[in-house]
Design an enzyme around this catalytic site. Sequence first.
Site, PDB file in Angstrom:
ATOM      1  N   LYS A 154      85.488 115.396  47.626  1.00  0.00           N
ATOM      2  CA  LYS A 154      85.710 116.842  47.512  1.00  0.00           C
ATOM      3  C   LYS A 154      86.679 117.261  48.613  1.00  0.00           C
ATOM      4  CE  LYS A 154      82.716 120.790  46.437  1.00  0.00           C
ATOM      5  NZ  LYS A 154      81.358 121.326  46.647  1.00  0.00           N
TER       6      LYS A 154
HETATM    7  O1  G3P Z   1      79.465 124.006  46.153  1.00  0.00           O
HETATM    8  C1  G3P Z   1      80.178 125.115  46.478  1.00  0.00           C
HETATM    9  C2  G3P Z   1      79.731 126.414  45.897  1.00  0.00           C
HETATM   10  O2  G3P Z   1      78.968 126.219  44.777  1.00  0.00           O
HETATM   11  C3  G3P Z   1      79.164 127.361  46.914  1.00  0.00           C
HETATM   12  O3  G3P Z   1      78.341 128.326  46.367  1.00  0.00           O
HETATM   13  O4  G3P Z   1      76.573 130.027  46.600  1.00  0.00           O
HETATM   14  O5  G3P Z   1      77.750 129.173  48.650  1.00  0.00           O
HETATM   15  O6  G3P Z   1      78.935 130.639  47.041  1.00  0.00           O
HETATM   16  P1  G3P Z   1      77.881 129.604  47.218  1.00  0.00           P
END
Ligand code: G3P
Length: 219
Positions: free
Chosen positions: A87
């Site tokens: 990633k």
């Molecule tokens: O994996 C990255 C992404 O899904 C982050 O999500 O909830 O931190 O905005 P969030």
Amino acid sequence: MKFFIDTANLDQIKEAHDLGILDGVTTNPSLMAKEGITGEENVINHYKAICDIVEDNVSAEVISTTFDEIVKEGEALAALNPKIVVKVPMIKDGVKAIKYFSSKGIKTNCTLIFSAGQALLAAKAGATYVSPFLGRLDDISSDGLLLIEDIRTIFDNYGYETQILAASIRGPLHIVNCAKLGADVITAPLAAIVGLLKHPLTDSGLATFLADHAKAAGK
Ligand code: G3P
């Protein structure tokens, strides 16, 4: 559509896997830190443990930000298990690294995608996945789903094989809308995935069925 879980929590990964609907896992440095996973050896062992649970890809994010360092870190991560996807953040050196990894047959997930232009650039560099962050766009009164729709249109226009991995999902409706728009993969917290199960009419309908059965059986 593939289902990935967006967590580094092994219990939650196992729970989603036991449900029989889980394909893969996405992690990021924040999610690893949340589980208290620090230090190179612990991080490596944790990725290996995740790979032992799921059948499909596991995204492991680099913490480097320069081309040489991203390549070194990414190659080490990719060598851990064939399921690992490196990633890489959407930065200039990240795009260069994605092109490099692509030429070496190493799978990549370009993360922190907030615009269609960024997704186009990542696809052009040969990313396996792009991760548009729906919820974080919604959080700033932008339209995360519109971004998914735009990326789908662009990738279909040119036949890019890069898969749209809808991320930063906040709830079950995000998942349903991503499916309607043709996202290839969603990655979501366990609560959003399990939330798809729920409907009050299912609960009340089942209660009635069981009560009628009990009554007819004289219980
Ligand atoms: O994996 C990255 C992404 O899904 C982050 O999500 O909830 O931190 O905005 P969030």
